[in-house]
Design an enzyme around this catalytic site. Structure first.
Site, PDB file in Angstrom:
ATOM      1  N   CYS A 283      -1.907   1.844  -2.805  1.00 53.63           N
ATOM      2  CA  CYS A 283      -2.535   2.854  -2.628  1.00 53.63           C
ATOM      3  C   CYS A 283      -2.038   4.257  -2.784  1.00 53.63           C
ATOM      4  O   CYS A 283      -2.519   5.226  -3.263  1.00 53.63           O
ATOM      5  CB  CYS A 283      -3.216   2.767  -1.299  1.00 53.63           C
ATOM      6  SG  CYS A 283      -3.304   1.025  -0.680  1.00 53.63           S
TER       7      CYS A 283
ATOM      8  N   GLU B 165     -25.681  15.783  -2.068  1.00 49.10           N
ATOM      9  CA  GLU B 165     -27.019  15.707  -1.811  1.00 49.10           C
ATOM     10  C   GLU B 165     -28.052  15.034  -2.811  1.00 49.10           C
ATOM     11  O   GLU B 165     -29.131  14.838  -2.315  1.00 49.10           O
ATOM     12  CB  GLU B 165     -27.507  17.376  -1.922  1.00 49.10           C
ATOM     13  CG  GLU B 165     -27.710  17.960  -2.979  1.00 49.10           C
ATOM     14  CD  GLU B 165     -27.913  19.356  -2.926  1.00 49.10           C
ATOM     15  OE1 GLU B 165     -29.019  19.731  -2.318  1.00 49.10           O
ATOM     16  OE2 GLU B 165     -27.656  20.189  -3.836  1.00 49.10           O
TER      17      GLU B 165
ATOM     18  N   LYS C 172      -0.108   5.312  -5.926  1.00 52.16           N
ATOM     19  CA  LYS C 172      -1.277   5.511  -7.097  1.00 52.16           C
ATOM     20  C   LYS C 172      -2.269   6.834  -6.618  1.00 52.16           C
ATOM     21  O   LYS C 172      -2.454   7.460  -7.813  1.00 52.16           O
ATOM     22  CB  LYS C 172      -2.115   4.185  -6.734  1.00 52.16           C
ATOM     23  CG  LYS C 172      -3.149   3.842  -7.580  1.00 52.16           C
ATOM     24  CD  LYS C 172      -4.462   4.427  -7.223  1.00 52.16           C
ATOM     25  CE  LYS C 172      -5.139   4.102  -5.924  1.00 52.16           C
ATOM     26  NZ  LYS C 172      -5.444   2.770  -5.803  1.00 52.16           N
TER      27      LYS C 172
ATOM     28  N   GLU D 227      -7.489   2.061 -13.314  1.00 52.75           N
ATOM     29  CA  GLU D 227      -6.916   3.426 -12.602  1.00 52.75           C
ATOM     30  C   GLU D 227      -5.618   3.888 -13.268  1.00 52.75           C
ATOM     31  O   GLU D 227      -5.429   5.132 -13.685  1.00 52.75           O
ATOM     32  CB  GLU D 227      -6.664   2.854 -11.185  1.00 52.75           C
ATOM     33  CG  GLU D 227      -7.877   2.795 -10.021  1.00 52.75           C
ATOM     34  CD  GLU D 227      -7.366   2.795  -8.783  1.00 52.75           C
ATOM     35  OE1 GLU D 227      -8.136   2.668  -7.827  1.00 52.75           O
ATOM     36  OE2 GLU D 227      -6.061   1.904  -8.523  1.00 52.75           O
TER      37      GLU D 227
ATOM     38  N   HIS E 168     -26.435  21.869   0.246  1.00 53.52           N
ATOM     39  CA  HIS E 168     -26.810  22.342  -0.977  1.00 53.52           C
ATOM     40  C   HIS E 168     -25.687  23.563  -1.468  1.00 53.52           C
ATOM     41  O   HIS E 168     -25.343  24.525  -0.363  1.00 53.52           O
ATOM     42  CB  HIS E 168     -28.011  22.975  -1.139  1.00 53.52           C
ATOM     43  CG  HIS E 168     -28.344  23.471  -2.637  1.00 53.52           C
ATOM     44  ND1 HIS E 168     -28.641  22.586  -3.571  1.00 53.52           N
ATOM     45  CD2 HIS E 168     -28.570  24.818  -2.870  1.00 53.52           C
ATOM     46  CE1 HIS E 168     -28.822  23.225  -4.533  1.00 53.52           C
ATOM     47  NE2 HIS E 168     -28.853  24.506  -4.187  1.00 53.52           N
TER      48      HIS E 168
ATOM     49  N   TYR F  66      -9.766  -3.139 -11.010  1.00 54.16           N
ATOM     50  CA  TYR F  66      -9.474  -1.725 -10.643  1.00 54.16           C
ATOM     51  C   TYR F  66      -8.108  -1.018 -10.991  1.00 54.16           C
ATOM     52  O   TYR F  66      -8.034  -0.076 -11.187  1.00 54.16           O
ATOM     53  CB  TYR F  66     -10.090  -1.659  -9.267  1.00 54.16           C
ATOM     54  CG  TYR F  66      -9.057  -1.768  -8.345  1.00 54.16           C
ATOM     55  CD1 TYR F  66      -8.294  -0.941  -7.542  1.00 54.16           C
ATOM     56  CD2 TYR F  66      -9.084  -3.009  -7.543  1.00 54.16           C
ATOM     57  CE1 TYR F  66      -7.349  -1.085  -6.532  1.00 54.16           C
ATOM     58  CE2 TYR F  66      -8.192  -3.516  -6.543  1.00 54.16           C
ATOM     59  CZ  TYR F  66      -7.461  -2.223  -6.093  1.00 54.16           C
ATOM     60  OH  TYR F  66      -6.430  -2.455  -4.997  1.00 54.16           O
TER      61      TYR F  66
ATOM     62  N   CYS G 177       0.943  -1.224  -0.084  1.00 51.66           N
ATOM     63  CA  CYS G 177      -0.063   0.045   0.032  1.00 51.66           C
ATOM     64  C   CYS G 177       0.795   1.325   0.155  1.00 51.66           C
ATOM     65  O   CYS G 177       0.683   2.273  -0.819  1.00 51.66           O
ATOM     66  CB  CYS G 177      -0.905  -0.169   0.991  1.00 51.66           C
ATOM     67  SG  CYS G 177      -1.801   1.422   1.614  1.00 51.66           S
TER      68      CYS G 177
END
Ligand code: FAD
Length: 449
Positions: A46, A437, A49, A179, A432, A175, A41
């Site tokens: 991770c 939302e 990346k 990526e 908002h 993935y 990682c």
């Protein structure tokens, strides 16, 4: 011969967490790492990346800023600067990991560890007796056999390429493949993804996959139902030949075709540990192997190859052996993100999984253009989807393709762990104006197909 309560092999996500927690409970702990503190990682997963993904996003940010009045006239990307800054940051993290272990009282061996018997580990020639051993050795990129295999690059090397690849071919459909396709396309590579299925990301919701393919086509070329036959070296490039005869020229060919559990040379033949067909170590619900003194967690088991999963499994083992035995490991509602452009994030069941389980459910969805892109002019859609069980009103799954999808879904994952219902979503006020939302303003279910 020195003796410890707990010997951990592999100082990656799962190993470091288990070692530190066990030491915190008062156990005498040692850990061995032969490559890099922090594991995959931190070093080749991770973290680098995500840093490269951030770098790639600047490209579209510069373009988008025009509609907001900015003029960023000069755009030069310096691969070496990104690489060197990344290396500096990872070295800082390596030191932090080593310091954390030292501060927790864990003995750190910078050597490869080999299991000699159920209670003995050889680490750099020194034999250590251990009451319990934890195997947390992670995974390693897997490249299938084909002519030219030796010419291709894996995720282990891609971050440190000596030269930036102007033309990049990526093979894979998971993935990591998508990526890297987004990242290198964003950084300026002419990128082609070769995928043997009709769409990448097979574990994800089909609507997310379809919408992703439309967005991805705006950034890189995707060749689907395609297989590589061979890779050859030309004087100034690599030539990829597909089984259908198509040829592609590239500076680098990245294979992101999966990862295998890392058990080679670990000495498992000296003990009763068993391997599954996938190559992963077989463990029970307590992560105990067939050899009672040996436990295994993380990618080497291969239940779900994600850092937070390895961390949780490592914590479970430390608790189980030295602390609170009542704590459980749950694989329910594990949220995950894919750092493509735009991002994908998901938690809970896909529509297909809900169907396969025979559940009655409704689908709520929203497909819109971000406020930002009304002025940027970018042709990018955000897509959100909620799967709701009809009988209980429980939210079974939430899925998103759009900017900051991972940041948005993390909070909803916590709500799902608390038993989120559609009525609760409906009673929640939105923030908002945000994209998030939309998740609390979907009122009408999609007509059933
Ligand atoms: P690892 O972190 O792999 O650690 C195992 C360690 O054991 C390694 O450091 C290895 O050198 C060491 N080791 C192996 N054998 C021995 C031995 N005999 N003696 C001593 N040491 C040994 N996950 C996410 O959650 N989010 C992401 O965005 C993400 N992105 C990723 C991107 C890429 C390109 C890759 C490859 C992975 C990514 N992952 C991501 C997955 C994540 O990195 C892994 O799931 C996680 O690191 C697994 O942790 P682990 O403890 O099982 O093993």
């Amino acid at each position: 011969m020195s003796e410890v309560d707990f010997f951990v092999i592999g100082a990656g996500s799962g190993g470091v967490r288990a070692a530190r927690m066990a030491a915190g409970y008062g156990a005498k702990v040692a850990i061995a790492e032969d490559l890099y503190a922090g594991g995959t990682c931190v070093n080749v997963g991770c973290i680098p990346k995500k840093l490269y993904s951030i770098a790639a996003h600047f490209h579209s940010d510069f373009e988008d800023s025009r509609g907001f009045g900015w003029d960023v006239s000069e755009q030069n990307f310096d691969w070496d600067r990104l690489k060197n800054n990344k290396v500096r940051e990872i070295l800082r993290l390596n030191t932090i990991y080593e310091n954390l272990l030292a501060q927790s009282g864990v003995q750190f061996y910078k050597h490869r560890a080999v299991i000699k018997d159920a209670h003995t580990v050889d680490v750099g020639g020194e034999l250590i007796k251990a009451k319990h051993i934890l195997v947390a050795t992670g995974g390693w990129p897997y490249v299938p056999e084909f002519p030219g295999k030796e010419l291709v690059t894996t995720s282990n090397e891609i971050f440190d390429l000596p030269q930036f690849p102007k033309r990049l071919v990526i093979v894979g459909a998971g993935y990591i493949a998508v990526e890297f396709a987004s990242i290198f396309a964003g950084l300026g590579s002419q990128t082609t993804l070769v995928c043997r299925r009709d769409m990448p990301l097979k574990e994800f919701d089909d609507d997310i996959r379809k919408h992703f393919c439309k967005e991805a086509a705006k950034h890189f070329t995707m060749l689907t139902n395609a297989n590589v036959a061979s890779v050859h070296k030309n004087p100034a490039s690599l030539l990829v030949t597909l089984e259908n005869g198509t040829t592609l020229e590239a500076d680098v060919v990245l294979y992101a075709t999966g990862r295998k559990p890392n058990t080679d040379g670990l000495g498992l033949e000296n003990v009763a540990v068993e391997l599954a067909e996938s190559g992963g170590i077989v463990v029970d619900q307590n992560f105990q192997t067939h050899e009672p003194s040996i436990f295994a967690v993380g990618d080497v088991v291969g239940r779900l190859a994600l850092t937070p999963v390895a961390l949780a499994e490592g914590m479970f083992v430390a608790n189980h052996l030295f602390g609170d035995k009542t704590r459980q490991m749950s694989y329910q509602n594990i949220p995950t993100a894919v750092f493509t452009h735009p991002n994908i994030a998901t938690v809970g069941l896909t529509e297909k999984q809900a169907l396969e389980r025979g559940l009655g459910f409704s689908i709520y969805e929203s497909n819109f253009r971000l406020l930002k892109h009304t002025l940027s002019g970018r042709d990018e859609r955000t897509y959100m989807k909620v799967v709701v069980e009809t009988a209980s009103d429980r939210v079974l799954g939430m899925h998103m393709l759009g900017t900051d999808a991972g940041e948005i879904l993390q909070g909803f994952a916590a709500a799902m762990q608390c038993g989120l219902t559609k009525a609760l979503l409906d009673s929640t006020l939105g923030i908002h104006p945000t994209a998030a939302e939309e998740f609390v303003t979907m009122r009408t279910p999609r007509p059933s197909k």
